[in-house]
Scaffold this motif. Structure first.
Motif, PDB file in Angstrom:
ATOM      1  N   SER A 201       0.834  -1.208   0.000  1.00 53.47           N
ATOM      2  CA  SER A 201       0.000   0.000   0.000  1.00 53.47           C
ATOM      3  C   SER A 201       0.864   1.251   0.000  1.00 53.47           C
ATOM      4  O   SER A 201       2.060   1.215   0.337  1.00 53.47           O
ATOM      5  CB  SER A 201      -0.915   0.019   1.228  1.00 53.47           C
ATOM      6  OG  SER A 201      -1.838  -1.040   1.192  1.00 53.47           O
ATOM      7  N   VAL A 203       1.586   4.962   1.597  1.00 54.95           N
ATOM      8  CA  VAL A 203       1.342   5.707   2.833  1.00 54.95           C
ATOM      9  C   VAL A 203       0.234   6.736   2.579  1.00 54.95           C
ATOM     10  O   VAL A 203       0.297   7.508   1.617  1.00 54.95           O
ATOM     11  CB  VAL A 203       2.632   6.400   3.313  1.00 54.95           C
ATOM     12  CG1 VAL A 203       2.341   7.318   4.491  1.00 54.95           C
ATOM     13  CG2 VAL A 203       3.672   5.359   3.699  1.00 54.95           C
ATOM     14  N   TYR A 226       1.479   2.376   7.233  1.00 56.81           N
ATOM     15  CA  TYR A 226       0.973   3.026   6.031  1.00 56.81           C
ATOM     16  C   TYR A 226       0.143   4.278   6.329  1.00 56.81           C
ATOM     17  O   TYR A 226      -0.506   4.815   5.431  1.00 56.81           O
ATOM     18  CB  TYR A 226       0.148   2.021   5.216  1.00 56.81           C
ATOM     19  CG  TYR A 226       1.014   0.929   4.628  1.00 56.81           C
ATOM     20  CD1 TYR A 226       1.897   1.197   3.586  1.00 56.81           C
ATOM     21  CD2 TYR A 226       0.977  -0.361   5.146  1.00 56.81           C
ATOM     22  CE1 TYR A 226       2.704   0.197   3.060  1.00 56.81           C
ATOM     23  CE2 TYR A 226       1.780  -1.368   4.623  1.00 56.81           C
ATOM     24  CZ  TYR A 226       2.652  -1.076   3.580  1.00 56.81           C
ATOM     25  OH  TYR A 226       3.451  -2.064   3.064  1.00 56.81           O
TER      26      TYR A 226
END
Length: 275
Positions: A201, A203, A226
């Motif tokens: 993912s 951030v 994240y």
């Protein structure tokens, strides 16, 4: 998805708090659609993901009276057409099915045809997530919706101005349903991702996670990883009795509580980086 069918358990339980506890437990058995009435809890799940003997053993253990039915995929929308009233949160947001008339007097209107996916706004956890979102500035923000279900929270985030949204779920039916719902709401900034974790993912400024206690606890390190430095994590799917475990783990990974909502024995909690 041809030839899919679902199992629907109607569990006799008039106590609302006990129904909420059952919802939390049955999610762990693989159920992903719930309806709560004054007299019973209706729990629905794809028959390929349920161990019926295990479910019925649990219901027998707690002395819960129940009945069971098999629902074919083509009959699901007919059930929801009769059982899915619109949800209205003050003048902020309304959630309705496609067969309802448009709702006036709200800032954001969302059309959700839920099929078997979890997240219609009826359950206390989804309601609290939307209520929490009312006080968050989403304009030009990056968002992760972890456990997107119907895509409801991701859709609301886009309507509130989010620039990019990663809507993550592991269930094929949720993926298909969220795609249908994002299209029905003319969304263009939502990336629907099939996964059961946050690996890879980006951030993000806001992370939304309306899942269950066990998944939250297992993913707390990545939820922090994240989350941007000044970002906000909002979680739900946890009972009030789970608060101590949740806060202890959040503190351990370096998150601090900044907000909390409670509804019908359930919690929604907001976190930011502790330092």
């Amino acid at each position: 998805m041809p030839d899919k069918q679902y199992i629907s358990y109607r569990i006799n339980e008039p106590d609302a708090e006990k129904q909420d506890i059952l919802v939390a437990m049955l999610q762990d058995f693989g159920f992903d659609g719930f309806e709560q009435t004054d007299t019973m809890l209706i729990a629905n799940g794809y028959d390929g993901s349920l161990d019926e003997k295990e479910v019925e053993g649990y219901l027998s253990e707690i002395n819960a009276g129940y009945s069971k039915a098999v629902i074919k995929e083509e009959n699901w929308n007919k059930m929801w057409e009769s059982d899915f009233p619109p949800i209205i949160i003050e003048d902020f947001c309304a959630v309705r099915a496609g067969f309802h008339q448009p709702i006036e007097g709200v800032k954001y209107e969302i059309v959700i045809d839920p099929k078997m996916s979890f997240g219609t706004g009826h359950h206390a956890t989804t309601w609290m997530m939307m209520k929490a979102m009312a006080s968050i500035g989403f304009k030009d923000k990056s968002v992760i919706d972890f456990g997107t279900g119907t895509g409801l929270l991701a859709i609301l985030a886009e309507k509130m101005g989010a620039k990019t949204i990663a809507a993550i779920d592991y269930d094929d039916w949720c993926i298909e349903n969220s795609r249908e719902n994002t299209a029905a709401n003319n969304c263009s900034n939502i990336d629907i991702i099939k996964a059961d974790n946050l690996d890879g993912s980006v951030v993000s400024d806001v992370i939304l996670a309306n899942i269950n206690k066990h998944i939250i606890l297992a993913n707390f390190p990545d939820l922090k990883k994240y989350l941007s430095k000044n970002g906000l994590l909002v979680i739900s799917g946890i009972l009030t009795d789970d608060e101590i475990d949740i806060l202890r783990t959040a503190t351990f990974v370096g998150l601090k509580m900044v907000s909390q909502l409670e509804r019908s024995g359930w919690l929604s909690i907001g976190f930011q980086h502790a330092a």
